[in-house]
Structures are given as structure tokens and as C-alpha cells.
Design an enzyme around this catalytic site. Structure first.
Site, short mmCIF file in Angstrom:
data_model
loop_
_atom_site.label_atom_id
_atom_site.label_comp_id
_atom_site.label_asym_id
_atom_site.label_seq_id
_atom_site.Cartn_x
_atom_site.Cartn_y
_atom_site.Cartn_z
CG LEU A 136 49.59 39.31 41.29
CD1 LEU A 136 48.20 38.95 41.82
CD2 LEU A 136 49.84 40.80 41.50
CG ASP A 137 55.07 40.32 45.68
OD1 ASP A 137 55.60 41.44 45.64
OD2 ASP A 137 54.10 40.06 46.43
CE LYS A 138 55.22 32.22 50.46
NZ LYS A 138 56.33 31.43 51.03
CB SER A 149 50.90 40.84 45.62
OG SER A 149 51.93 41.77 45.87
CE LYS A 208 53.32 44.88 37.88
NZ LYS A 208 53.71 43.63 37.33
#
Length: 256
Positions: free
Chosen positions: A111-113, A115, A256
Site C-alpha cells: 500500500l503506498d505511503k 494509503s 494503490k
């Protein structure tokens, strides 16, 4: 060198990247890179990508012995914003230091930072590949908040597949359902880099908040922000049924 089993069958060993993944070092894909970077030796000799190892071989990673991990670890974590999904301990705010689990584990996808929400961590490389491989069509569900009220037309276009110019790909058709005027749920079966954010941006919307609520049969419900739990035996049983026929070749996974 081949080795005879007691039953007379030849043991050809195990591919080194799978050996490293099964030992909880990293995923198979990451293992290939680490081998290429010269961080792995077998019997004192720099390892080569694609080689196989036998039970008696001595494998070192960064100079330390690698032993197959017998205990199968699979945990669910409610990732807060700001935590980075990387096993690189040099990275500030990395997920491994944040969780501080007593054994070596790594994430199932990312999961990106910015998210938040559900992410799985394990020491089983094959499990990572089976869950994350896009060709297996496994569902991941997200709650998305955008910067302004959206239209029904927007949801229909999101569901039918979106051309992402930066990646030169069209996303798969997916399930999208409204929650309120600025929030909707979306279920994906693939994982391009920052896919949901890019899909929304294609229609002029900005994602203000993105929460992953489910990975296949495992749900975020009841898990406090910043906390982790063991995946239950019942959840594992169903998960293994769902991935029983899944391909397990190493693949990349997007944020995402």
C-alpha cells in the site's frame, strides 16, 4: 549435484530464490535481485540466479546463515498513513520497524505511503506469489474518498475499465458501489502502481483517503489502526482453498 532419496528418486534440490523466500528472507522476486547484487553465497561462492541448492548446502545472506523457516507466519496489519511498505530498514518509517515482529517477515504486496488499511505480512514466499499474481484474479476491496461529489457516470466508467495513459494500460472491469456523495467502494483483481489514484485522476478526481478493507477472505473489520493480529486458522483454511489452483510464479505488485 543430484542426490538420491531413500526411495531411489533423484532430488534436484530447490531453486535458490524459493529457498530464500521459504526462509522468510524476502519474496522470490526480491531474492533474484539480491542474488544479482551479490548478497548471497552458496558454499562460499557467489550465488547465481536460477541455481538450485541441496539440503546440505551452506547458504549465506549478507554473510549470515539462511535456514528454512519451519513456522508459518501470516499476520494482518492495519497500516496507518505514513508507514512505508518496504523491508529496507534504511527507509524511514518502514513497516518492519513499525510492527517490530520478533521474526523476519515481509509484506504481501504493498500500500503506498499515503494509503491505509489491511496489509498481510508473512514469511512464506510462495503464498505471496499466489495471492498477488494478477492472473489469479483474487479480490482486494477498497473504500475510496474523493475530493468532490462524483457522478453516476463516473462510477460506471470506473467499473468498465480505465485507460491509464502514464502506464499505457487499460484496467480490468471491476465492481464499484456508492457509499455517499464522495465515497465509494471498489473491488480490484489486479494491482498496477497507484491504480485507484490514477483511475480517479483520469476523470478529474483526486483521492483524499484510501483504505483497503479486504484481501480475498481476510477483512480489516475490528483491527485497530496501527495494530496487527494473527490470521486465524479458519481464515487460513479458506484462503488456502481460494489459492489452491493459483499460479505461484514470482510477480511484481503495485501500490494503490
Amino acid at each position: 549435484m543430484h542426490q538420491e532419496h531413500e526411495n531411489g528418486k533423484v532430488n534436484n534440490g530447490i531453486r535458490l530464490n524459493k529457498f530464500l523466500a521459504d526462509a522468510g528472507i524476502c519474496s522470490r522476486r526480491q531474492a533474484d535481485q539480491m542474488i544479482a547484487d551479490g548478497r548471497v553465497t552458496v558454499n562460499g561462492t557467489p550465488a547465481e540466479t536460477g541455481m538450485r541448492v541441496m539440503p546440505e548446502d551452506v547458504v549465506l545472506f549478507d554473510g549470515k546463515p539462511v535456514n528454512p523457516e519451519e513456522e508459518e507466519i501470516l499476520i494482518a496489519f492495519h497500516k496507518p498513513r505514513g508507514v512505508v511498505c518496504t523491508s529496507n530498514l534504511q527507509e524511514k518509517d518502514n513497516i518492519i520497524d513499525y510492527i517490530n515482529y520478533p521474526k523476519r517477515i515481509y509484506t504481501v504486496g504493498r500500500l503506498d505511503k499515503d494509503s491505509e488499511g489491511l496489509i498481510l505480512l508473512t514469511n512464506q514466499g510462495d503464498l505471496v506469489n499466489r495471492i498477488m499474481r494478477a492472473g489469479n484474479y483474487h479480490e482486494k476491496e477498497y473504500l475510496v474518498t474523493v475530493d468532490r461529489p462524483y457522478t453516476e457516470d463516473f462510477l460506471e466508467k470506473m467499473a468498465s475499465g480505465v485507460f491509464l495513459e502514464e502506464l499505457d494500460v487499460t484496467t480490468r472491469p471491476c465492481k464499484v458501489s456508492p457509499v455517499d456523495e464522495t465515497r465509494f467502494r471498489i473491488i480490484l483483481t489486479q494491482g498496477y502502481n497507484r491504480q485507484i489514484r490514477r483511475m480517479c485522476e483520469a476523470f478529474g478526481y483526486q483521492v483524499k483517503r484510501l483504505i483497503r478493507e479486504r484481501i480475498m477472505n481476510i477483512e480489516l473489520t475490528g483491527l485497530p489502526l496501527g495494530q496487527w493480529r494473527d490470521v486465524t486458522a479458519k481464515e487460513k483454511q479458506l484462503l488456502y482453498q481460494l489459492i489452491a489452483d493459483s499460479y505461484s510464479a514470482p510477480v511484481g505488485s503495485g501500490k494503490k
